[in-house]
Scaffold this motif. Structure first.
Motif, PDB file in Angstrom:
ATOM      1  N   ARG A 129      43.024  72.352  25.603  1.00  0.00           N
ATOM      2  CA  ARG A 129      43.773  71.430  26.454  1.00  0.00           C
ATOM      3  C   ARG A 129      45.269  71.683  26.335  1.00  0.00           C
ATOM      4  NH1 ARG A 129      42.300  66.008  28.020  1.00  0.00           N
ATOM      5  NH2 ARG A 129      40.197  66.662  27.476  1.00  0.00           N
ATOM      6  N   ALA A 130      45.722  71.911  25.108  1.00  0.00           N
ATOM      7  CA  ALA A 130      47.150  72.148  24.905  1.00  0.00           C
ATOM      8  C   ALA A 130      47.551  73.524  25.438  1.00  0.00           C
ATOM      9  CB  ALA A 130      47.492  72.030  23.416  1.00  0.00           C
ATOM     10  N   LEU A 131      46.626  74.466  25.352  1.00  0.00           N
ATOM     11  CA  LEU A 131      46.920  75.827  25.801  1.00  0.00           C
ATOM     12  C   LEU A 131      46.969  75.894  27.323  1.00  0.00           C
ATOM     13  CD1 LEU A 131      47.246  78.656  24.411  1.00  0.00           C
ATOM     14  CD2 LEU A 131      44.817  79.022  24.853  1.00  0.00           C
ATOM     15  N   ALA A 132      45.981  75.279  27.980  1.00  0.00           N
ATOM     16  CA  ALA A 132      45.893  75.381  29.439  1.00  0.00           C
ATOM     17  C   ALA A 132      46.532  74.182  30.137  1.00  0.00           C
ATOM     18  CB  ALA A 132      44.433  75.503  29.865  1.00  0.00           C
ATOM     19  N   ARG A 133      46.677  73.063  29.421  1.00  0.00           N
ATOM     20  CA  ARG A 133      47.268  71.831  29.945  1.00  0.00           C
ATOM     21  C   ARG A 133      46.598  71.357  31.226  1.00  0.00           C
ATOM     22  NH1 ARG A 133      50.146  75.439  29.323  1.00  0.00           N
ATOM     23  NH2 ARG A 133      50.885  75.477  31.453  1.00  0.00           N
ATOM     24  N   ASP A 134      45.301  71.573  31.318  1.00  0.00           N
ATOM     25  CA  ASP A 134      44.525  71.079  32.464  1.00  0.00           C
ATOM     26  C   ASP A 134      43.112  70.819  31.942  1.00  0.00           C
ATOM     27  OD1 ASP A 134      44.277  71.396  35.807  1.00  0.00           O
ATOM     28  OD2 ASP A 134      42.438  71.642  34.638  1.00  0.00           O
ATOM     29  N   THR A 135      42.643  69.607  32.154  1.00  0.00           N
ATOM     30  CA  THR A 135      41.372  69.206  31.548  1.00  0.00           C
ATOM     31  C   THR A 135      40.212  70.107  31.978  1.00  0.00           C
ATOM     32  OG1 THR A 135      42.198  66.965  31.648  1.00  0.00           O
ATOM     33  CG2 THR A 135      39.867  67.228  31.159  1.00  0.00           C
ATOM     34  N   ILE A 173      40.203  73.175  33.423  1.00  0.00           N
ATOM     35  CA  ILE A 173      40.342  74.569  32.996  1.00  0.00           C
ATOM     36  C   ILE A 173      40.059  74.679  31.497  1.00  0.00           C
ATOM     37  CG2 ILE A 173      41.967  76.489  32.727  1.00  0.00           C
ATOM     38  CD1 ILE A 173      43.376  75.476  35.255  1.00  0.00           C
ATOM     39  N   ALA A 174      40.572  73.701  30.740  1.00  0.00           N
ATOM     40  CA  ALA A 174      40.377  73.733  29.287  1.00  0.00           C
ATOM     41  C   ALA A 174      38.887  73.689  28.947  1.00  0.00           C
ATOM     42  CB  ALA A 174      41.116  72.567  28.638  1.00  0.00           C
ATOM     43  N   ASP A 175      38.150  72.787  29.598  1.00  0.00           N
ATOM     44  CA  ASP A 175      36.731  72.696  29.267  1.00  0.00           C
ATOM     45  C   ASP A 175      35.953  73.905  29.788  1.00  0.00           C
ATOM     46  OD1 ASP A 175      36.896  70.491  27.713  1.00  0.00           O
ATOM     47  OD2 ASP A 175      36.271  69.053  29.231  1.00  0.00           O
ATOM     48  N   ASP A 176      36.403  74.501  30.893  1.00  0.00           N
ATOM     49  CA  ASP A 176      35.789  75.768  31.333  1.00  0.00           C
ATOM     50  C   ASP A 176      35.955  76.827  30.238  1.00  0.00           C
ATOM     51  OD1 ASP A 176      34.985  74.759  33.726  1.00  0.00           O
ATOM     52  OD2 ASP A 176      36.523  75.732  34.933  1.00  0.00           O
ATOM     53  N   LEU A 177      37.159  76.871  29.667  1.00  0.00           N
ATOM     54  CA  LEU A 177      37.424  77.852  28.604  1.00  0.00           C
ATOM     55  C   LEU A 177      36.522  77.603  27.397  1.00  0.00           C
ATOM     56  CD1 LEU A 177      41.328  78.060  28.623  1.00  0.00           C
ATOM     57  CD2 LEU A 177      39.769  79.964  29.019  1.00  0.00           C
ATOM     58  N   VAL A 178      36.399  76.333  27.033  1.00  0.00           N
ATOM     59  CA  VAL A 178      35.552  76.013  25.876  1.00  0.00           C
ATOM     60  C   VAL A 178      34.101  76.386  26.187  1.00  0.00           C
ATOM     61  CG1 VAL A 178      34.689  74.155  24.409  1.00  0.00           C
ATOM     62  CG2 VAL A 178      37.088  74.193  25.073  1.00  0.00           C
TER      63      VAL A 178
END
Lengths: 163, 256
Positions: A21-27, A29-34
């Motif tokens: 979340r801190a890296l992408a700063r978008d909920t 996108i962040a969860d897609d990454l995870v």
């Protein structure tokens, strides 16, 4: 797949989400990454030869984000620019400042700052994650801190100076 | 040892803040900071920065993990076709904020999508609030329901098992669709959360999933082998995608 491995991966999900979340700063996108990180990790248990599972998962996520940004750079998409204000808890000015400051950092500097300060990883682990010497990690960290400080402390006096 | 006489470097200041400094240099750094207010101010600002980062992002780690990140679900071997379709629709969400319609095959015109989703959302809104008569045939008569709808609609209607998402079949009814009869199935969780599956003939063979929202409802549309499907539910897209994926998976497995 061993249940131990699966369970260890599972316990890391909250911390991975925080970092993403801190890296992408978008909920989203962040969860897609995870999600991509988890899928890769779960499919490649055999590639994980012991060692620090935590550092391994952060490595996968960091690389996925780098690839994502590279492919974005080839497309004229502006999605990076909208700041998600419904993000985490930060409604106070300081929270907005810190995420805005993060947004202006170079990718590698942001990752170093977050891995060391937010996730509490050692310089050695971060050097392994980014595949660079410790000296490079330290100079990225120094530049990241100087930059964030300039953004946060530089903006407020500028506003007060308006006549 | 006269460590105190060696000037403190910037790297050492960072290492001091990050607890990476060898113990024997700690006192030297503290003495240095007492005598160098500029460096002391920098160290203080770095600590403030750390507090701000934690204040902003630690709450994320306390959030419940969304269902799509469940390790059990992710470690199931996926069917390749589906993964592509889902990945593409998630990408469409990300890029278009829900209206980025990535159309596979030029035959899928937006009007097919709009007609279907409009009808399905209307039916969803109309019937999910019904307490006594939400369906015509109850879920306890699953076999009869499937047989009846199959006969009236003209393609094999199956009521998927959505127990993995905590959803139980309430039952179904026959409705007018955009170009003919439509089957309408309703599911419910123990807490009363309802999802519906609307299906009718579509003038398009195959499309990827697309999302639409209206009021407090969200819907995912896709078409497969000439039948259009709309799964409707709340506006939680992750949850909706999870349910739609189960529906899609089971239809595909059944060879529909």
């Amino acid at each position: 797949m061993s249940n131990d491995f699966r369970h260890s991966v599972e316990t890391m999900i909250p911390a991975l989400r925080r970092y993403a979340r801190a890296l992408a700063r978008d909920t989203d996108i962040a969860d897609d990454l995870v999600q991509d990180t988890l899928v890769r990790a779960l499919r490649s248990e055999k590639l994980f030869l012991g060692g620090d599972l935590r550092a391994w998962l952060y490595t996968i996520l960091t690389n996925l984000n780098r690839n994502r940004r590279r492919s974005l750079a080839r497309q004229p998409t502006m999605m990076e620019l909208h700041d998600t204000t419904a993000d985490a808890s930060g409604t106070e000015a300081e929270g907005r400042d810190i995420s805005r400051a993060l947004a202006t950092l170079a990718e590698d500097q942001r990752a170093v700052l977050l891995l060391v300060v937010l996730e509490g990883l050692s310089y050695r682990d971060v050097a392994d994650i980014q595949g660079v010497p410790i000296g490079t990690v330290m100079s990225r960290l120094a530049r990241a801190r100087a930059h964030v400080r300039a953004v946060i402390e530089g903006e407020r006096p500028a506003l007060r100076r308006v006549k | 040892m006269t460590d105190h006489n060696i000037p403190v470097t910037e790297d050492e200041l960072h290492a001091y803040v990050d607890n990476e400094l060898p113990a024997e240099r700690r006192l030297a750094v503290e003495a240095w900071l007492a005598a160098h207010p500029d460096d002391a101010a920098r160290v203080t600002s770095w600590r403030t920065m750390s507090d701000a980062l934690h204040a902003k992002y630690d709450a994320v780690a306390d959030e419940p993990v969304p269902p799509r990140l469940s390790v059990d679900q992710l470690s199931r071997p996926p069917r390749r076709w589906m993964v592509g379709a889902i990945a593409a629709s998630l990408l469409a969400f990300a890029v278009g904020g829900g209206v980025g319609w990535a159309v596979r095959g030029a035959s899928a015109t937006p009007s097919v999508f709009a007609n279907f989703t409009g009808d399905a959302l209307e039916a969803h809104k109309l019937y999910v609030v019904e307490v006594r008569h939400p369906v015509e045939v109850a879920g306890s008569e699953r076999a009869h329901l499937q047989q009846w709808l199959t006969k009236r609609c003209g393609w094999q209607v199956r009521a998927p098992e959505l127990g993995d998402s905590g959803l139980k079949l309430v039952g179904g009814r026959l409705l007018p669709g955009p170009t003919g009869p439509a089957s309408f199935l309703m599911y419910e969780t123990a807490s009363g959360e309802r999802f519906t599956i609307f299906a009718s003939r579509a003038e398009t063979e195959t499309t990827q999933m697309r999302y639409a929202a209206s009021g407090g409802n969200g819907a995912l549309f896709w078409a497969d082998r000439g039948v259009g499907y709309v799964v409707s539910g709340g506006t939680d897209r992750d949850r909706l995608t999870q349910v739609a994926r189960l529906v899609y998976d089971q239809n595909e497995k059944a060879g529909l």
